[in-house]
Each structure stands twice: as C-alpha cells, then as structure tokens.
Design an enzyme around this catalytic site. Structure first.
Site, PDB file in Angstrom:
ATOM      1  N   PRO A 130     114.591 -23.105 -36.012  1.00 31.32           N
ATOM      2  CA  PRO A 130     113.554 -23.199 -37.046  1.00 31.32           C
ATOM      3  C   PRO A 130     112.385 -22.272 -36.720  1.00 31.32           C
ATOM      4  CG  PRO A 130     113.342 -25.025 -35.531  1.00 31.32           C
ATOM      5  CD  PRO A 130     114.588 -24.266 -35.118  1.00 31.32           C
ATOM      6  N   GLU A 131     111.575 -22.006 -37.704  1.00 31.61           N
ATOM      7  CA  GLU A 131     110.404 -21.148 -37.517  1.00 31.61           C
ATOM      8  C   GLU A 131     109.445 -21.744 -36.489  1.00 31.61           C
ATOM      9  OE1 GLU A 131     107.748 -17.928 -38.116  1.00 31.61           O
ATOM     10  OE2 GLU A 131     109.882 -18.188 -38.478  1.00 31.61           O
TER      11      GLU A 131
END
Length: 132
Positions: A41-42
């Site tokens: 994920p970011e």
C-alpha cells in the site's frame, strides 16, 4: 539509505545500521505480503498489534513506486542474502500478474482487493526506477 550510509564504514561501526536496514526491509516486505495482490500500500501503520497494514482507504493504492523493490536490490548487493532476491522476484511476479495491462503497466486502487482495479496510469518513474 541506511545500508548505503553504512557501506564502506568500519565493520565494528556498521552492524547496528545494517540490522536497522534489514528490519526496515522486512517490514516493507510484510506490507507487500499482507495484501491480496502482494503489492504494498501507499502507506501503512502499526495499529492494534498488527504491523504494516493500510488502515485508511486513501492509503490502499499502489502506483508502481520503486522504493521497496529498490530496497531489495540494495540489501541483496550489500548482504548477498538470497531472501532479498526472492522478495524482489515475488514483487516482479505480482507486478506482472496484477499491474500489466495492454499498453504497459498500471497502478491499482486497492491492494487488498481480490482482483485489481487499475487506475490507468503508468507513472514515469516506473520505467526509470522500479524496473532498473
């Protein structure tokens, strides 16, 4: 960056830094391994005893960033530990399986979804940095 900074220093002074670099790399790997698509994920948090998971919807996307994959490359070059090559290969397989589209590669909106929802954007840094 920690491993790069430790490179070339006397070995009695680099042990702690290399351990730190290895632990950060492991945490990043866990952020990838804990998603359905095996892409990180970011952003991720350490909440409720569970580490390296995105807890907000606006952090669950993957836009083909190079930093984690690049970390595997540097850690392998410094340590020759085969796990970093394995982790890099896992990332390549996930990129091919979930980000490859007809015209190139695309980011995904939610790495925890069972199938990718592409954002239809191939970032310029993907070719220059992620694939190096």
């Amino acid at each position: 960056m920690i491993a790069l900074g430790a490179d070339g220093a006397p070995s009695d002074k680099t042990g702690h830094q290399m351990e730190q670099a290895a632990e950060i790399a492991r945490t990043c790997h866990e952020s990838y391994a804990r998603t359905s698509l095996k892409l990180g994920p970011e952003a991720f948090r350490f909440d409720g005893g569970v580490e390296a998971i995105a807890t907000r919807q606006n952090e669950k996307y993957f836009i083909l960033r190079p930093e984690v994959i690049e970390t595997y490359m540097y850690m392998w070059r410094f340590t020759h530990d085969p796990k970093y090559r394995e982790w890099g290969w896992e990332a390549v397989q996930a990129l091919e399986q979930h980000c490859r589209v007809e015209g190139g590669y695309s980011g995904v909106r939610d790495v925890y979804a069972s199938t990718p929802n592409h954002d239809d954007v191939q970032q310029s840094f993907f070719l220059a940095e992620t694939l190096k």
